[in-house]
Every structure is written in C-alpha cells, then in structure tokens.
Scaffold this motif. Structure first.
Motif, PDB file in Angstrom:
ATOM      1  N   SER A   1       8.492 -13.705   3.140  1.00  0.00           N
ATOM      2  CA  SER A   1       9.639 -12.960   2.501  1.00  0.00           C
ATOM      3  C   SER A   1      10.716 -13.765   2.122  1.00  0.00           C
ATOM      4  CB  SER A   1      10.068 -11.747   3.547  1.00  0.00           C
ATOM      5  OG  SER A   1      10.322 -12.371   4.817  1.00  0.00           O
ATOM      6  N   ALA A   2      10.901 -15.095   2.849  1.00  0.00           N
ATOM      7  CA  ALA A   2      11.653 -15.853   2.249  1.00  0.00           C
ATOM      8  C   ALA A   2      11.399 -16.847   1.004  1.00  0.00           C
ATOM      9  CB  ALA A   2      12.172 -16.834   3.443  1.00  0.00           C
ATOM     10  N   ALA A   3      10.109 -16.898   0.845  1.00  0.00           N
ATOM     11  CA  ALA A   3       9.706 -17.843  -0.145  1.00  0.00           C
ATOM     12  C   ALA A   3       9.528 -16.989  -1.538  1.00  0.00           C
ATOM     13  CB  ALA A   3       8.322 -18.419   0.160  1.00  0.00           C
ATOM     14  N   PHE A   4       9.206 -15.807  -1.379  1.00  0.00           N
ATOM     15  CA  PHE A   4       9.027 -14.822  -2.507  1.00  0.00           C
ATOM     16  C   PHE A   4      10.357 -13.865  -2.664  1.00  0.00           C
ATOM     17  CE2 PHE A   4       4.917 -16.671  -1.951  1.00  0.00           C
ATOM     18  CZ  PHE A   4       4.360 -16.476  -3.096  1.00  0.00           C
ATOM     19  N   ASP A   5      10.683 -13.613  -3.712  1.00  0.00           N
ATOM     20  CA  ASP A   5      11.577 -12.384  -4.003  1.00  0.00           C
ATOM     21  C   ASP A   5      10.968 -10.896  -3.223  1.00  0.00           C
ATOM     22  OD1 ASP A   5      13.604 -13.804  -5.303  1.00  0.00           O
ATOM     23  OD2 ASP A   5      13.044 -12.734  -7.386  1.00  0.00           O
ATOM     24  N   THR A   6      11.503 -10.431  -2.445  1.00  0.00           N
ATOM     25  CA  THR A   6      11.193  -9.557  -1.578  1.00  0.00           C
ATOM     26  C   THR A   6      11.588  -7.970  -1.716  1.00  0.00           C
ATOM     27  OG1 THR A   6      10.139 -11.122   0.004  1.00  0.00           O
ATOM     28  CG2 THR A   6      10.169  -8.827   0.835  1.00  0.00           C
ATOM     29  N   ILE A   7      10.687  -7.056  -1.741  1.00  0.00           N
ATOM     30  CA  ILE A   7      11.569  -5.781  -1.678  1.00  0.00           C
ATOM     31  C   ILE A   7      10.985  -5.179  -0.094  1.00  0.00           C
ATOM     32  CG2 ILE A   7      11.296  -3.294  -2.428  1.00  0.00           C
ATOM     33  CD1 ILE A   7      12.438  -5.058  -4.478  1.00  0.00           C
ATOM     34  N   LEU A   8      12.037  -4.897   0.371  1.00  0.00           N
ATOM     35  CA  LEU A   8      11.777  -4.434   1.884  1.00  0.00           C
ATOM     36  C   LEU A   8      11.569  -2.972   1.937  1.00  0.00           C
ATOM     37  CD1 LEU A   8      12.295  -4.580   5.036  1.00  0.00           C
ATOM     38  CD2 LEU A   8      14.431  -4.577   4.666  1.00  0.00           C
ATOM     39  N   VAL A   9      10.583  -2.472   2.369  1.00  0.00           N
ATOM     40  CA  VAL A   9      10.182  -1.099   2.455  1.00  0.00           C
ATOM     41  C   VAL A   9      10.387  -0.880   4.016  1.00  0.00           C
ATOM     42  CG1 VAL A   9       8.548   0.833   2.593  1.00  0.00           C
ATOM     43  CG2 VAL A   9       8.419  -1.322   0.871  1.00  0.00           C
ATOM     44  N   LEU A  10      11.522   0.339   4.249  1.00  0.00           N
ATOM     45  CA  LEU A  10      11.894   0.643   5.449  1.00  0.00           C
ATOM     46  C   LEU A  10      11.037   1.742   5.786  1.00  0.00           C
ATOM     47  CD1 LEU A  10      15.583  -0.016   5.937  1.00  0.00           C
ATOM     48  CD2 LEU A  10      13.818  -1.325   6.856  1.00  0.00           C
ATOM     49  N   ASP A  11      10.152   1.801   6.852  1.00  0.00           N
ATOM     50  CA  ASP A  11       9.139   3.054   7.125  1.00  0.00           C
ATOM     51  C   ASP A  11       9.820   4.224   8.150  1.00  0.00           C
ATOM     52  OD1 ASP A  11       6.748   4.468   7.327  1.00  0.00           O
ATOM     53  OD2 ASP A  11       6.327   3.206   9.454  1.00  0.00           O
ATOM     54  N   PHE A  12       9.779   5.548   7.521  1.00  0.00           N
ATOM     55  CA  PHE A  12      10.488   6.295   8.519  1.00  0.00           C
ATOM     56  C   PHE A  12       9.236   7.084   8.677  1.00  0.00           C
ATOM     57  CE2 PHE A  12      14.268   5.207   6.351  1.00  0.00           C
ATOM     58  CZ  PHE A  12      15.319   5.496   7.330  1.00  0.00           C
ATOM     59  N   GLY A  13       7.758   6.488   8.831  1.00  0.00           N
ATOM     60  CA  GLY A  13       6.770   7.240   9.543  1.00  0.00           C
ATOM     61  C   GLY A  13       6.027   7.984   8.478  1.00  0.00           C
ATOM     62  N   SER A  14       6.241   7.881   7.152  1.00  0.00           N
ATOM     63  CA  SER A  14       5.278   8.608   6.185  1.00  0.00           C
ATOM     64  C   SER A  14       3.946   8.090   6.327  1.00  0.00           C
ATOM     65  CB  SER A  14       6.033   8.720   4.738  1.00  0.00           C
ATOM     66  OG  SER A  14       4.940   8.829   3.869  1.00  0.00           O
ATOM     67  N   GLN A  15       2.889   8.908   6.053  1.00  0.00           N
ATOM     68  CA  GLN A  15       1.514   8.325   6.102  1.00  0.00           C
ATOM     69  C   GLN A  15       1.314   7.586   4.779  1.00  0.00           C
ATOM     70  OE1 GLN A  15      -1.244  11.754   5.742  1.00  0.00           O
ATOM     71  NE2 GLN A  15       0.398  12.953   4.409  1.00  0.00           N
ATOM     72  N   TYR A  16       2.463   7.678   3.764  1.00  0.00           N
ATOM     73  CA  TYR A  16       2.148   6.892   2.475  1.00  0.00           C
ATOM     74  C   TYR A  16       3.117   5.682   2.525  1.00  0.00           C
ATOM     75  CZ  TYR A  16       1.086  11.745   1.011  1.00  0.00           C
ATOM     76  OH  TYR A  16       0.512  13.122   0.840  1.00  0.00           O
ATOM     77  N   SER A  17       3.400   5.312   3.454  1.00  0.00           N
ATOM     78  CA  SER A  17       4.740   4.057   3.503  1.00  0.00           C
ATOM     79  C   SER A  17       4.027   2.743   2.951  1.00  0.00           C
ATOM     80  CB  SER A  17       5.246   3.888   4.793  1.00  0.00           C
ATOM     81  OG  SER A  17       6.044   5.124   4.979  1.00  0.00           O
ATOM     82  N   HIS A  18       2.894   2.624   3.536  1.00  0.00           N
ATOM     83  CA  HIS A  18       2.347   1.278   3.058  1.00  0.00           C
ATOM     84  C   HIS A  18       1.825   1.316   1.608  1.00  0.00           C
ATOM     85  CE1 HIS A  18      -1.293   3.939   3.681  1.00  0.00           C
ATOM     86  NE2 HIS A  18      -1.890   3.144   3.157  1.00  0.00           N
ATOM     87  N   LEU A  19       1.505   2.280   1.212  1.00  0.00           N
ATOM     88  CA  LEU A  19       1.249   2.566  -0.480  1.00  0.00           C
ATOM     89  C   LEU A  19       2.503   2.003  -1.377  1.00  0.00           C
ATOM     90  CD1 LEU A  19      -0.674   5.867  -0.627  1.00  0.00           C
ATOM     91  CD2 LEU A  19      -1.549   3.841  -0.664  1.00  0.00           C
ATOM     92  N   ILE A  20       3.514   2.162  -0.760  1.00  0.00           N
ATOM     93  CA  ILE A  20       4.793   1.877  -1.578  1.00  0.00           C
ATOM     94  C   ILE A  20       4.391   0.001  -1.819  1.00  0.00           C
ATOM     95  CG2 ILE A  20       7.091   1.448  -1.790  1.00  0.00           C
ATOM     96  CD1 ILE A  20       7.443   3.814   0.185  1.00  0.00           C
ATOM     97  N   THR A  21       4.203  -0.544  -0.693  1.00  0.00           N
ATOM     98  CA  THR A  21       4.071  -1.797  -0.639  1.00  0.00           C
ATOM     99  C   THR A  21       2.852  -2.476  -1.602  1.00  0.00           C
ATOM    100  OG1 THR A  21       4.329  -1.552   1.683  1.00  0.00           O
ATOM    101  CG2 THR A  21       4.008  -3.928   0.995  1.00  0.00           C
ATOM    102  N   ARG A  22       2.081  -1.654  -1.495  1.00  0.00           N
ATOM    103  CA  ARG A  22       0.506  -1.986  -2.328  1.00  0.00           C
ATOM    104  C   ARG A  22       0.736  -1.756  -3.749  1.00  0.00           C
ATOM    105  NH1 ARG A  22      -2.906  -3.831  -1.372  1.00  0.00           N
ATOM    106  NH2 ARG A  22      -4.810  -3.649  -2.579  1.00  0.00           N
ATOM    107  N   ARG A  23       1.596  -0.712  -4.272  1.00  0.00           N
ATOM    108  CA  ARG A  23       1.851  -0.325  -5.544  1.00  0.00           C
ATOM    109  C   ARG A  23       2.663  -1.526  -6.300  1.00  0.00           C
ATOM    110  NH1 ARG A  23      -1.691   1.912  -5.202  1.00  0.00           N
ATOM    111  NH2 ARG A  23      -1.900   4.230  -4.496  1.00  0.00           N
ATOM    112  N   LEU A  24       3.694  -1.872  -5.332  1.00  0.00           N
ATOM    113  CA  LEU A  24       4.704  -3.055  -6.027  1.00  0.00           C
ATOM    114  C   LEU A  24       3.679  -4.361  -6.156  1.00  0.00           C
ATOM    115  CD1 LEU A  24       7.787  -2.184  -3.796  1.00  0.00           C
ATOM    116  CD2 LEU A  24       7.649  -2.350  -6.162  1.00  0.00           C
ATOM    117  N   ARG A  25       2.785  -4.702  -4.954  1.00  0.00           N
ATOM    118  CA  ARG A  25       2.226  -6.061  -5.139  1.00  0.00           C
ATOM    119  C   ARG A  25       1.137  -5.881  -6.348  1.00  0.00           C
ATOM    120  NH1 ARG A  25       0.562  -8.252   0.771  1.00  0.00           N
ATOM    121  NH2 ARG A  25       2.571  -7.674   1.618  1.00  0.00           N
TER     122      ARG A  25
END
Ligand code: GLN
Length: 526
Positions: free
Chosen positions: A9-33
């Motif tokens: 996260s220091a070596a690449f520009d990073t979007i931080l996803v703060l997880d409030f417990g949704s079952q879809y949270s990890h998908l946000i990370t996947r989509r951006l990647r």
C-alpha cells in the motif's frame, strides 16, 4: 497483523476500503483491481493515525447494522482530515449522514433488488457514463433529509437521496451497491471514483508487483539472513518460492516433506520441476515411514489430519535444524504462501461483540522456531497469484493445478492408511487424472481425485471370482469451493477410466462415480 506496516500500500497508489461488515466488501477491492488500481480492505475501526501510509481515497462499505443503533460501528473521524476523496456505499453513506446531522431512520419497507438510476448532474465525474443504468439496492434504513453541507446529485424511483455529494469537499454517498454485478455500470462508477476523483495510478499489474516485491524482500531480509519454507508442489508455495529465489537466491531453502501420502511420483516430479526447471534450492525429506508408522491403526479422519499436521511440524523443525547455511548464518524467516482471501477472512469486520479472528496456519512452527514470518502473496487474490506464476516462468500445468489437501491421500484412503492401500489409491488417481488431461478436461474441472473405499466387492476376472476393493471417483466444478456440483462426464469417458483402473490396478474390482453436490456432501470424502 493490521495493514499498518503494509509495504504494497505504500509502493502503489492505494484505495482504502473500510469494511463495515457487508458480505460484498471484498468485491469492492476486486473490482478496483480489475482496473489495475490497487485497493486494500481494513476493518471500519481502523485508526487513521496507525495506518502508516496515506490512501489516495477511501471507500466506506455497506454493513448489516443501523447507524443509529447503540452498538453500531463508526468510522474514525480522522478520515476527514486526510483531505482525500471519500465514497460511502449504503451503510457508508448512512454513516456520512449520521455524522452530518443524524438524518437516518428506519424506512417503511426494505428496498432490495434492482432500481433505475437518474443522475441529476451529468457533469459530476463520479457518474461519468452511467446515467439511467440499473443499480442494486439492499437496505432497510434511509436518509430522511440531506446531511448538512450536502446536495443531491442522483435519485432512483424509491430513493430521493440515491447519490449525494458535499458542497465543497470530495465526499460522496450512494445508496446502491456498485460492487455487485447486478449494478450494471457499478464497476465504471468505482473506476470513476478511483481515477477521476482520487487520481489513483492504474499501475497495479503483476509485472510491476514482481519488481517491487523483489526489492521489498531484499530490503526486509537484508544482505545475509536466510529464509526457509515448505513447498507442496501446489501453485501457492511454488510461486512464493520462485519469488524468494528471484530475490535472494540460495539463501532461500525450500523443503518438501514426503509424508508417504503424496500423489504417485510426486516427490520426484516436484524435485524435477522446482530444482531443474525453476532453480529453487530444494531439499526433499523422505519421512514416509515415520508418517505411515504414526498412522498405523488410525481410522478416524480427524485423528489422521492431526497426526499428519503434528508430524509435519516435527519433521520440518528437525530438518530446519539440519540446514546450516554455509556462511554460518541463522535461518531467520519462515516463508508462507498466505493469500489475500485468508487475510480478508481474518480482518473482516464481524460486529461490535465479536473479536476479530487471526490466522494460525503455522502458529506452532512460529512459536517453536522463533522465526519471523514472510508472506509475499499476502496481498494477492488467487487469479493474481496464477498470473504472477506464469510471469515467473512456472508452467501452465502447475499454475492451474487442482488443489490437494495437506493430509493428502491419507484422507482419500478411507479407513486405515497402509502402504499398500496408499499404493492402490494413488495408482487409480494417476490413471484418472491422466485420462482427464488426455480428454482436455483438466482445466474445466475444479478438482478431481480417486478415493479408495474400505469395502470389498465380488467381481469376476478371467473366469476367476475376485473379491477386491472399490474405487470412487470424484470430480467437481465450483467457483469458490463453498458450493460445488459434480462434473457431468460423458459415459464413454467413465467407461474407459473404470476399465483401465480395474485392469491396471491390483486390488480393485469395482469403480463408482460420486454424483453428490456440496452441500450436502463435502468435496473430500473424509
Ligand atoms: N443496515 C443498513 C440498512 O439496512 C445498511 C445496509 C447496507 O449497507 N447494505 O439500510
């Protein structure tokens, strides 16, 4: 194990996803990647002062709670001091509203399913190219007014506050879930946020990762320390080992423990691939007698797993002692092929009352050996690991190999595990997999293997009555291994495999095909 010292996260520009417990949270990370933007998820309780790096933007996920509830999770208000763009999704938007005037209450009815998005301000960079598309809703709470300092920029049939933005700061809220595929243009919205608003570089590629990770490993390990790691012949440990070898050469020591329950010719094959093919400094330890002796008389599957796990730790530690680096250096690090889904699993926000669980794959080893952990694949999803493997020159066959359980053939020989039983099971398995490859089906199937059942059945061969064991074949298709369906082979394929196994493997009189899905069955038989 928070992301505080996270080097990627220091070596690449990073979007931080703060997880409030949704079952879809990890998908946000996947989509951006998928758009080559690096994104990382942390629990919503993350303290910004403890982050150790600055995100290019922050996305607050959905969640099962209600912001107005007494024990609802809330974001660290320091996120607003960073001055980076913020996007709240569903609960994330309600959180923004709660912080700016508490205008959130329970709606008369839940809204779940598709809705049509109407963008009021077409010049807004968040909604570039996505007006009138279908968006996916999943909420019971709603905003009953605009949060202080915000304006409406999008509506839907049922949501007068479907999209909101702060009057002067780049803070956005949306009621729908752009991360699920049912929101047809959702991916584009997430990209718009990351690229148009956060100006994150789209440079998250495995080519760039290799370069940066090799540098990081060299810096972390330093010029002299040595690293040890277990390999299994599977994709994760092979990719991790190759990466270590690229970074520090023979100061990385790979160990393959032959536990006597590996696949046919496996130890020799792994040696050939890793040493000759990939130049990895590998030691193969033949501990098969030790394992088989400990397994004698054991029929309970859980006991088998425990014995194999404990014996593995014991053998590995003993062999690690035997590896004395030439220059008198001590081994200081243990390599582990942990992947991002395991990390996500351990950091996902599970609610105010639940403690967040951590992973202890090698807990035993670390405690006894006083080694520091090195996990070069910790930030990667499986498909990223496979791509990385291909770039590192690892064969397609290995990169796409089916998963193989740690206790190996011991849990595919039902009942007592003896040398002769293992021999029958691995020969049958070998023929089965060979035929699957010949038929061009290997990559279509997620996992396939043969099991030896502890029952005898009557047969007839060459006019002689036989009374031998039964092989069960299993092949499944799945995307996540949580649910799975059996693979619909052609009859002629099954006929051929059955005939080869009965003819070529002594001790087998009958072959069956397992047609149970998961659930109710599991993938493995034990
Ligand atoms: N629990 C909140 C609601 O029902 C948020 C739901 C969500 O984030 N998907 O509105």
């Amino acid at each position: 194990m928070s992301g505080s010292a996270d080097p990627v996260s220091a070596a690449f520009d990073t979007i931080l996803v703060l997880d409030f417990g949704s079952q879809y949270s990890h998908l946000i990370t996947r989509r951006l990647r998928e758009f080559n933007i690096y994104a990382e998820m942390l629990p919503c309780t993350q303290k910004i002062s403890e982050l150790g790096w600055t995100p290019k933007g922050i996305i607050m996920s959905g969640g099962p709670y209600s912001v107005y509830a007494e024990d609802a999770p809330h974001v660290d208000h320091d996120v607003f001091k960073l001055g980076v763009p913020i996007l709240g999704i569903c609960y994330g938007m309600q959180e923004l509203a709660w912080i700016n005037g508490k205008q959130v209450h329970r709606g008369e009815k839940r809204e779940y399913g598709p809705s049509k998005l109407h963008v009021l301000d077409n010049t807004n960079p968040l909604f570039e190219g996505i007006d009138n598309s279908t968006v996916w809703m999943s909420h019971g709470d709603k905003l009953n007014g605009l949060p202080t300092g915000f304006k409406v920029i999008a509506i839907s049939d049922n949501s007068p506050f479907c999209g909101i933005v702060h009057e002067s700061d780049p803070i956005y809220g949306i009621q729908f879930h752009p991360e699920v595929t049912h929101s047809t243009m959702g991916k584009v919205l997430l990209k718009n946020f990351a690229v148009n608003l956060c100006h994150a570089a789209q440079n998250w590629t495995m080519e760039n990762f290799i370069e940066k990770e090799i540098t990081r490993i060299r810096e972390l390990v330093g010029p002299t320390a040595e690293v040890i790691g277990a390999v299994s012949g599977g994709v994760d440990s092979t990719v991790a080992s190759k990466l270590m070898t690229e970074a520090i050469g023979d100061r990385f020591h790979a160990i393959l423990v032959d536990n006597g329950v590996l696949r046919l010719n496996e130890a020799a094959t792994v040696k050939k691939t890793l040493v000759d093919g990939l130049g990895i400094n590998l030691t193969v330890i033949d501990a098969s007698e030790e394992f088989l002796t400990k397994l004698k008389g054991v029929t309970d599957p859980e006991k088998k797993r425990k014995i194999i796990g404990n014996t593995f730790i014991h053998v590995f530690e003993r062999e690690a002692e035997n590896i004395k680096p030439k220059d008198g250096q001590e081994i200081q690090y243990l390599l582990q092929g942990t992947l991002y889904p395991d990390v996500i699993e351990s950091i996902s926000f599970k609610g105010p009352s639940q403690t967040i669980k951590t992973h202890h794959n090698v807990g035993g080893l670390l405690e006894d050996m006083k080694l520091k952990l090195i996990e070069p694949l910790r930030e990667l999803f499986k498909d990223e690991v496979r791509h990385l493997g291909e770039l590192l020159g690892i064969s397609h066959e290995l990169v796409w190999r089916h998963p193989f359980p740690g206790p190996g053939i011991a849990i595919r020989v039902l009942g007592e595990v003896t040398k002769s039983q293992v021999e029958i099971a691995r020969k049958a398995d070998y023929i089965y997999i060979e035929e699957i490859r010949k038929a061009g089906l290997y990559d279509k199937i997620s996992q396939a293997f043969a099991c030896l059942l502890p029952v005898k059945s009557v047969g007839v061969m060459g006019d002689q009555r036989t009374y031998e064991q039964v092989i069960a074949l299993r092949a499944i298709e799945t995307t996540d291994f949580m649910t799975a369906d059996w693979y619909p082979f052609e009859h002629s394929f099954l006929k051929n495999v059955a005939s080869r196994i009965v003819n070529e493997v002594d001790g087998v009189a009958r072959v069956t095909y397992d047609i149970t899905s998961k659930p109710p069955a599991t993938v493995e038989w034990e």
